[in-house]
Design a protein around this motif. Structure first.
Motif, PDB file in Angstrom:
ATOM      1  N   PHE A  22     115.114-124.837  11.093  1.00 14.37           N
ATOM      2  CA  PHE A  22     113.903-125.357  11.733  1.00 14.37           C
ATOM      3  C   PHE A  22     112.628-124.931  11.005  1.00 14.37           C
ATOM      4  O   PHE A  22     111.676-125.694  10.925  1.00 14.37           O
ATOM      5  N   GLN A  23     112.611-123.691  10.503  1.00 14.03           N
ATOM      6  CA  GLN A  23     111.392-123.201   9.852  1.00 14.03           C
ATOM      7  C   GLN A  23     110.973-124.139   8.719  1.00 14.03           C
ATOM      8  O   GLN A  23     109.790-124.485   8.597  1.00 14.03           O
ATOM      9  N   THR A  24     111.936-124.528   7.886  1.00 10.38           N
ATOM     10  CA  THR A  24     111.601-125.402   6.756  1.00 10.38           C
ATOM     11  C   THR A  24     111.196-126.790   7.240  1.00 10.38           C
ATOM     12  O   THR A  24     110.273-127.407   6.697  1.00 10.38           O
ATOM     13  N   LYS A  25     111.847-127.278   8.268  1.00  5.03           N
ATOM     14  CA  LYS A  25     111.504-128.614   8.773  1.00  5.03           C
ATOM     15  C   LYS A  25     110.059-128.634   9.297  1.00  5.03           C
ATOM     16  O   LYS A  25     109.303-129.576   9.043  1.00  5.03           O
ATOM     17  N   PHE A  26     109.682-127.582  10.016  1.00  8.53           N
ATOM     18  CA  PHE A  26     108.300-127.520  10.505  1.00  8.53           C
ATOM     19  C   PHE A  26     107.316-127.347   9.346  1.00  8.53           C
ATOM     20  O   PHE A  26     106.209-127.892   9.381  1.00  8.53           O
ATOM     21  N   LEU A  27     107.725-126.601   8.322  1.00  7.39           N
ATOM     22  CA  LEU A  27     106.853-126.426   7.147  1.00  7.39           C
ATOM     23  C   LEU A  27     106.651-127.763   6.434  1.00  7.39           C
ATOM     24  O   LEU A  27     105.520-128.130   6.080  1.00  7.39           O
ATOM     25  N   VAL A  28     107.737-128.486   6.222  1.00 12.97           N
ATOM     26  CA  VAL A  28     107.651-129.799   5.561  1.00 12.97           C
ATOM     27  C   VAL A  28     106.728-130.726   6.359  1.00 12.97           C
ATOM     28  O   VAL A  28     105.869-131.417   5.795  1.00 12.97           O
ATOM     29  N   ASN A  29     106.874-130.717   7.663  1.00 14.44           N
ATOM     30  CA  ASN A  29     106.034-131.541   8.525  1.00 14.44           C
ATOM     31  C   ASN A  29     104.554-131.174   8.361  1.00 14.44           C
ATOM     32  O   ASN A  29     103.691-132.040   8.206  1.00 14.44           O
ATOM     33  N   ALA A  52     103.583-140.205  15.457  1.00 14.34           N
ATOM     34  CA  ALA A  52     104.031-138.911  15.969  1.00 14.34           C
ATOM     35  C   ALA A  52     104.682-138.129  14.837  1.00 14.34           C
ATOM     36  O   ALA A  52     105.315-138.703  13.947  1.00 14.34           O
ATOM     37  N   CYS A  53     104.508-136.815  14.879  1.00 22.28           N
ATOM     38  CA  CYS A  53     105.102-135.987  13.830  1.00 22.28           C
ATOM     39  C   CYS A  53     106.251-135.164  14.418  1.00 22.28           C
ATOM     40  O   CYS A  53     106.542-135.224  15.615  1.00 22.28           O
ATOM     41  N   TYR A  54     106.875-134.394  13.544  1.00 21.31           N
ATOM     42  CA  TYR A  54     108.031-133.579  13.973  1.00 21.31           C
ATOM     43  C   TYR A  54     107.637-132.611  15.085  1.00 21.31           C
ATOM     44  O   TYR A  54     108.377-132.398  16.035  1.00 21.31           O
ATOM     45  N   GLN A  55     106.424-132.062  14.951  1.00 19.45           N
ATOM     46  CA  GLN A  55     105.990-131.068  15.938  1.00 19.45           C
ATOM     47  C   GLN A  55     105.597-131.709  17.263  1.00 19.45           C
ATOM     48  O   GLN A  55     105.564-131.034  18.288  1.00 19.45           O
ATOM     49  N   CYS A  56     105.290-132.995  17.256  1.00 17.13           N
ATOM     50  CA  CYS A  56     105.060-133.698  18.523  1.00 17.13           C
ATOM     51  C   CYS A  56     106.338-133.710  19.363  1.00 17.13           C
ATOM     52  O   CYS A  56     106.283-133.744  20.591  1.00 17.13           O
ATOM     53  N   VAL A  57     107.464-133.743  18.680  1.00 19.04           N
ATOM     54  CA  VAL A  57     108.734-133.964  19.371  1.00 19.04           C
ATOM     55  C   VAL A  57     109.495-132.668  19.631  1.00 19.04           C
ATOM     56  O   VAL A  57     110.028-132.469  20.724  1.00 19.04           O
ATOM     57  N   PHE A  58     109.507-131.775  18.644  1.00 14.75           N
ATOM     58  CA  PHE A  58     110.400-130.617  18.750  1.00 14.75           C
ATOM     59  C   PHE A  58     109.637-129.333  19.058  1.00 14.75           C
ATOM     60  O   PHE A  58     108.434-129.239  18.819  1.00 14.75           O
ATOM     61  N   ASN A  59     110.364-128.361  19.570  1.00 16.06           N
ATOM     62  CA  ASN A  59     109.759-127.084  19.933  1.00 16.06           C
ATOM     63  C   ASN A  59     109.439-126.276  18.680  1.00 16.06           C
ATOM     64  O   ASN A  59     110.197-126.277  17.712  1.00 16.06           O
ATOM     65  N   GLU A  60     108.315-125.570  18.724  1.00 19.49           N
ATOM     66  CA  GLU A  60     107.856-124.808  17.559  1.00 19.49           C
ATOM     67  C   GLU A  60     108.859-123.724  17.188  1.00 19.49           C
ATOM     68  O   GLU A  60     109.557-123.196  18.038  1.00 19.49           O
ATOM     69  N   PRO A  61     108.893-123.342  15.887  1.00 17.99           N
ATOM     70  CA  PRO A  61     109.859-122.336  15.437  1.00 17.99           C
ATOM     71  C   PRO A  61     109.764-121.020  16.194  1.00 17.99           C
ATOM     72  O   PRO A  61     110.777-120.389  16.467  1.00 17.99           O
ATOM     73  N   ASP A  62     108.556-120.588  16.586  1.00 10.74           N
ATOM     74  CA  ASP A  62     108.462-119.282  17.232  1.00 10.74           C
ATOM     75  C   ASP A  62     109.025-119.296  18.651  1.00 10.74           C
ATOM     76  O   ASP A  62     109.163-118.263  19.282  1.00 10.74           O
ATOM     77  N   LYS A  63     109.328-120.468  19.128  1.00  7.20           N
ATOM     78  CA  LYS A  63     109.940-120.547  20.453  1.00  7.20           C
ATOM     79  C   LYS A  63     111.446-120.757  20.358  1.00  7.20           C
ATOM     80  O   LYS A  63     112.113-120.965  21.353  1.00  7.20           O
ATOM     81  N   ILE A  64     111.932-120.728  19.138  1.00  4.44           N
ATOM     82  CA  ILE A  64     113.353-120.987  18.937  1.00  4.44           C
ATOM     83  C   ILE A  64     114.055-119.697  18.552  1.00  4.44           C
ATOM     84  O   ILE A  64     113.646-119.027  17.616  1.00  4.44           O
ATOM     85  N   SER A  65     115.082-119.340  19.274  1.00 11.64           N
ATOM     86  CA  SER A  65     115.799-118.115  18.928  1.00 11.64           C
ATOM     87  C   SER A  65     116.536-118.338  17.614  1.00 11.64           C
ATOM     88  O   SER A  65     116.898-119.466  17.271  1.00 11.64           O
ATOM     89  N   PRO A  66     116.760-117.277  16.872  1.00 12.04           N
ATOM     90  CA  PRO A  66     117.269-117.456  15.505  1.00 12.04           C
ATOM     91  C   PRO A  66     118.744-117.818  15.431  1.00 12.04           C
ATOM     92  O   PRO A  66     119.560-117.049  14.960  1.00 12.04           O
ATOM     93  N   GLU A  67     119.060-119.016  15.878  1.00  8.25           N
ATOM     94  CA  GLU A  67     120.423-119.497  15.691  1.00  8.25           C
ATOM     95  C   GLU A  67     120.500-120.204  14.340  1.00  8.25           C
ATOM     96  O   GLU A  67     121.134-121.226  14.193  1.00  8.25           O
ATOM     97  N   GLU A  68     119.775-119.672  13.380  1.00  7.56           N
ATOM     98  CA  GLU A  68     119.684-120.334  12.084  1.00  7.56           C
ATOM     99  C   GLU A  68     120.901-119.985  11.238  1.00  7.56           C
ATOM    100  O   GLU A  68     121.868-119.444  11.712  1.00  7.56           O
TER     101      GLU A  68
END
Lengths: 199, 93
Positions: free
Chosen positions: A85-92, A123-139
């Motif tokens: 998710f971190q990279t996806k939000f960065l790309v966005n 709409a962008c990726y962040q419009c739709v998905f939860n921000e990385p800091d709210k996502i537990s690290p199931e990376e």
């Protein structure tokens, strides 16, 4: 591969990884002879053999907020092929900052999702998905059936081609792919006035 | 109360073997609470917050194409025929 086959003018690939044999289950660009070698260099060889007229630039580097800025000059489109998710939000975020169209996909098991972003309009990726800091690290490596990233990657290539041709694409739409039921679900999404893409 | 449709995607559809469930409720919280009550035995612990009537905050909840984080989260008020979508976050690649 489909973008190279289609004769896209220039393709830049950024990846710091070395090919592991476990990658071959899904990354069919490669073969056993390339295990242990840099992915970007192996990819360049395969893609150049497919279409020698396409300029393939490769950089063996992790994508982060500094490295991505170095390589986006003179490009029209960013294609996210990351696994976190971190990279996806960065790309966005970078796509919005530099006003570049981009396509972002994600997968797990037999499921995938894909969205195309036109920074000033949709709409962008962040419009739709939860921000990385709210996502537990199931990376890290997520379970995946090899066919799933193949289909989502093909859809990403299709989005680039359709966008370039001005055909209907996945702007303001979230395509959910369910390969258990062989079902595609398109959800209309809405640009949010409080999101980074509206500021 | 509003009559709404909760569309189940990916893992949720697989676990419940349903594409959608119709509910009545005033808020997103009402709907999710009913959903968890009815299905908690089929939902893994990584999907819900144990002992609470909420989903793991990683889960994606859309109301008419908007993430509830930009609305009023679980307090988001619902209207008749609103379409909710529930999805596991898909970050792999």
């Amino acid at each position: 591969m489909y973008l190279t086959a289609a004769g896209i003018k220039q393709l830049t690939i950024i990846d710091n990884d070395v090919l592991d044999i476990s990658n071959l289950q899904r990354q069919i660009l490669y073969n056993e002879m390339q295990v242990g070698k840099d992915k970007v260099e192996s990819a360049k060889i395969v893609l150049s053999n497919l279409n020698s007229e396409v300029q393939i630039n490769t950089y063996k580097e992790y994508i982060d907020k500094d490295s991505i800025r170095k390589y986006i000059k003179d490009h029209d489109f960013i294609i996210d092929c990351s696994d976190n998710f971190q990279t996806k939000f960065l790309v966005n975020k970078i796509a919005i900052q530099y006003n570049l169209k981009c396509v972002i996909a994600g997968i797990k098991d037999f499921y995938g999702q894909i969205i195309t972003i036109n920074p000033k309009k949709t709409a962008c990726y962040q419009c739709v998905f939860n921000e990385p800091d709210k996502i537990s690290p199931e990376e890290g490596p997520l379970p995946v059936i090899g066919v799933t990233p193949g289909i989502l990657g093909t859809l990403e290539a299709l989005e680039v081609i359709k966008t370039a041709l001005g055909l209907p694409n996945l702007e303001n739409k979230l395509l959910m792919v369910n390969l258990v039921d062989s079902r595609f679900n398109v959800i209309d999404i809405v640009k949010n006035e409080n999101c980074i893409c509206s500021k | 109360m509003a009559k709404v449709k909760l569309n189940l995607l990916n893992i949720f559809q697989l676990k419940l073997n349903k594409k959608f469930i119709e509910y009545e409720g005033n808020t997103v919280g009402d709907i999710i609470s009913k959903f968890i009550d009815e299905n908690k035995e089929k939902l893994d612990e990584n999907l819900i917050i144990k002992n609470k009537k909420k989903l793991n905050p990683q889960m994606l909840i859309l109301v008419n194409g908007r993430n509830i984080k930009y609305l009023n989260n679980y307090k988001t008020k619902l209207n008749n025929e609103d379409e909710l979508y529930l999805s596991f976050p898909l970050a792999g690649g």
